[in-house]
Design a protein around this motif. Structure first.
Motif, short mmCIF file in Angstrom:
data_model
loop_
_atom_site.label_atom_id
_atom_site.label_comp_id
_atom_site.label_asym_id
_atom_site.label_seq_id
_atom_site.Cartn_x
_atom_site.Cartn_y
_atom_site.Cartn_z
N ASP A 148 1.10 -0.96 -0.06
CA ASP A 148 -0.06 0.29 0.12
C ASP A 148 1.03 1.21 -0.36
OD1 ASP A 148 -1.98 -1.92 0.08
OD2 ASP A 148 -2.50 -1.33 1.72
N HIS A 149 1.85 1.08 0.51
CA HIS A 149 3.08 2.23 0.00
C HIS A 149 4.30 2.52 -0.96
CE1 HIS A 149 1.03 3.77 3.85
NE2 HIS A 149 1.00 2.35 4.14
N ARG A 150 3.63 1.73 -2.31
CA ARG A 150 5.07 1.44 -2.71
C ARG A 150 5.26 2.61 -3.54
NH1 ARG A 150 4.70 -5.32 -3.89
NH2 ARG A 150 6.09 -5.70 -1.75
N ARG A 151 5.73 2.76 -4.72
CA ARG A 151 6.38 3.98 -5.55
C ARG A 151 6.62 5.28 -4.79
NH1 ARG A 151 6.09 1.29 -9.74
NH2 ARG A 151 4.75 -0.30 -10.65
N GLN A 152 7.14 5.12 -3.44
CA GLN A 152 7.24 6.26 -3.18
C GLN A 152 8.46 6.40 -2.56
OE1 GLN A 152 3.86 8.10 -0.31
NE2 GLN A 152 2.82 5.71 -1.09
N GLY A 153 9.59 6.15 -3.02
CA GLY A 153 10.86 6.17 -2.54
C GLY A 153 10.78 5.14 -1.32
N LEU A 154 10.59 4.81 -0.98
CA LEU A 154 10.58 4.08 0.87
C LEU A 154 11.78 3.47 1.00
CD1 LEU A 154 6.72 4.12 2.72
CD2 LEU A 154 8.36 6.19 1.93
N GLY A 155 12.16 2.56 0.48
CA GLY A 155 12.94 1.70 0.55
C GLY A 155 13.97 2.24 0.22
N SER A 156 14.27 3.49 -0.92
CA SER A 156 15.57 4.74 -0.40
C SER A 156 15.74 4.92 0.96
CB SER A 156 15.34 5.18 -1.65
OG SER A 156 15.25 4.59 -2.85
N VAL A 157 14.67 5.35 1.23
CA VAL A 157 14.92 5.70 2.52
C VAL A 157 16.17 4.80 3.97
CG1 VAL A 157 13.41 6.99 4.47
CG2 VAL A 157 13.10 7.86 1.82
N VAL A 158 14.66 4.17 3.61
CA VAL A 158 15.60 2.59 4.69
C VAL A 158 16.62 2.52 4.33
CG1 VAL A 158 14.94 0.70 4.74
CG2 VAL A 158 12.92 1.83 4.96
N MET A 159 16.93 2.56 2.87
CA MET A 159 18.78 1.90 2.55
C MET A 159 19.40 3.03 3.27
SD MET A 159 18.73 -0.54 1.79
CE MET A 159 20.47 -0.84 1.24
N GLY A 160 19.13 4.45 3.09
CA GLY A 160 19.88 5.38 3.31
C GLY A 160 20.08 5.79 4.86
N ALA A 161 18.61 4.80 5.96
CA ALA A 161 18.62 5.54 6.93
C ALA A 161 19.97 4.72 7.74
CB ALA A 161 17.35 5.33 7.65
N LEU A 162 19.79 2.71 6.88
CA LEU A 162 20.95 2.38 7.64
C LEU A 162 22.12 2.57 7.18
CD1 LEU A 162 18.76 -1.48 6.39
CD2 LEU A 162 18.96 -0.64 8.79
N ALA A 163 22.19 3.01 6.35
CA ALA A 163 23.60 3.86 5.77
C ALA A 163 24.19 5.01 6.77
CB ALA A 163 23.86 3.88 4.51
N GLY A 164 23.71 5.83 7.09
CA GLY A 164 23.95 6.73 7.91
C GLY A 164 24.36 5.26 9.22
N ARG A 165 23.81 4.78 9.46
CA ARG A 165 23.49 4.53 11.22
C ARG A 165 24.67 3.47 11.25
NH1 ARG A 165 25.33 4.36 15.78
NH2 ARG A 165 24.88 1.97 17.26
N ALA A 166 25.34 2.59 9.74
CA ALA A 166 26.73 2.64 9.41
C ALA A 166 27.88 3.20 9.39
CB ALA A 166 26.32 1.37 8.23
#
Length: 218
Positions: A148-166
């Motif tokens: 229900d929340h696809r095609r809004q770039g949320l996968g990219s946000v999750v990946m970016g947040a994980l990368a920042g934490r890493a």
């Protein structure tokens, strides 16, 4: 195999698995799942040697630059390669984009593991992901966006947040195993393919050689 070894250490931590057992150029993971009790990770050169030990519940994953050729060799050795060929990918974490979002970001740390969730206005989980940080490596795993929340770039946000934490943890390299669909997302974020990973089983009812004997033979 060094990249595979580094990836698999984070992968098994994300999945809560015991340490893998290493036999020269073969890594044996114990998953204990119905239909997937064990999985061996190796290079294409070992297909014919390891094939006698592969059953319907003991899988073989081969890392190779040539996925189709490896699948043909697996078939010729009497195994059943899965249709989907996955891709081992990497990125320099300092170069990873970190897009913003209006969704609420929730982060949780548990030892070497970090989890990220994006919550919608009603509090439901719109997207999620996790990673294990091992030394200079951060292994991403289980990246998922609710339909229900696809095609809004949320996968990219999750990946970016994980990368920042890493990066905060001191990691410099990101590693993951991508599905055929996921490859497109990760490429857009700057991830680069390292190799193709082709998995096969022995098929239903396969009865083969002794695993220990095969692994210790050269």
């Amino acid at each position: 195999m060094d990249t595979v070894r580094r990836w698999i250490e984070g992968w098994r931590l994300c999945r809560g698995l015991p340490p893998v057992t290493e036999y020269d150029d073969v890594l044996l993971a114990h998953l204990g799942l119905p239909g997937r009790e064990r999985e061996m990770f190796t290079l294409a050169d070992n297909i014919e040697r390891l094939a006698p030990a592969i059953t319907s519940t003991t899988w073989l994953t081969v890392t190779t630059p040539y996925g189709d050729a490896a699948a043909n060799r697996l078939t010729a050795a009497g195994l059943q390669p899965f249709d989907e060929q996955k891709v081992l990918m990497s990125i320099a974490l300092g170069d990873h984009p970190r897009p913003a979002t209006s969704y609420r970001l929730v982060q949780q740390t548990d030892g070497p593991l970090d989890r990220v969730q994006l919550l919608a206005e009603d509090g439901t989980v719109a997207a999620r992901g996790m990673m294990a940080t091992v030394g200079a490596d951060a292994v991403m795993h289980d990246i998922h966006t609710d339909p229900d929340h696809r095609r809004q770039g949320l996968g990219s946000v999750v990946m970016g947040a994980l990368a920042g934490r890493a990066v905060e943890r001191g990691a410099t390299t990101g590693l993951l195993m991508a599905t055929e669909i996921g490859v497109h997302l990760y490429r857009a974020l700057g991830w680069l393919p390292e190799a193709t990973m082709v998995t096969a089983s022995g098929g239903a009812g396969a009865v083969r050689g002794d695993l220990g004997a095969v692994l210790t033979s050269r």
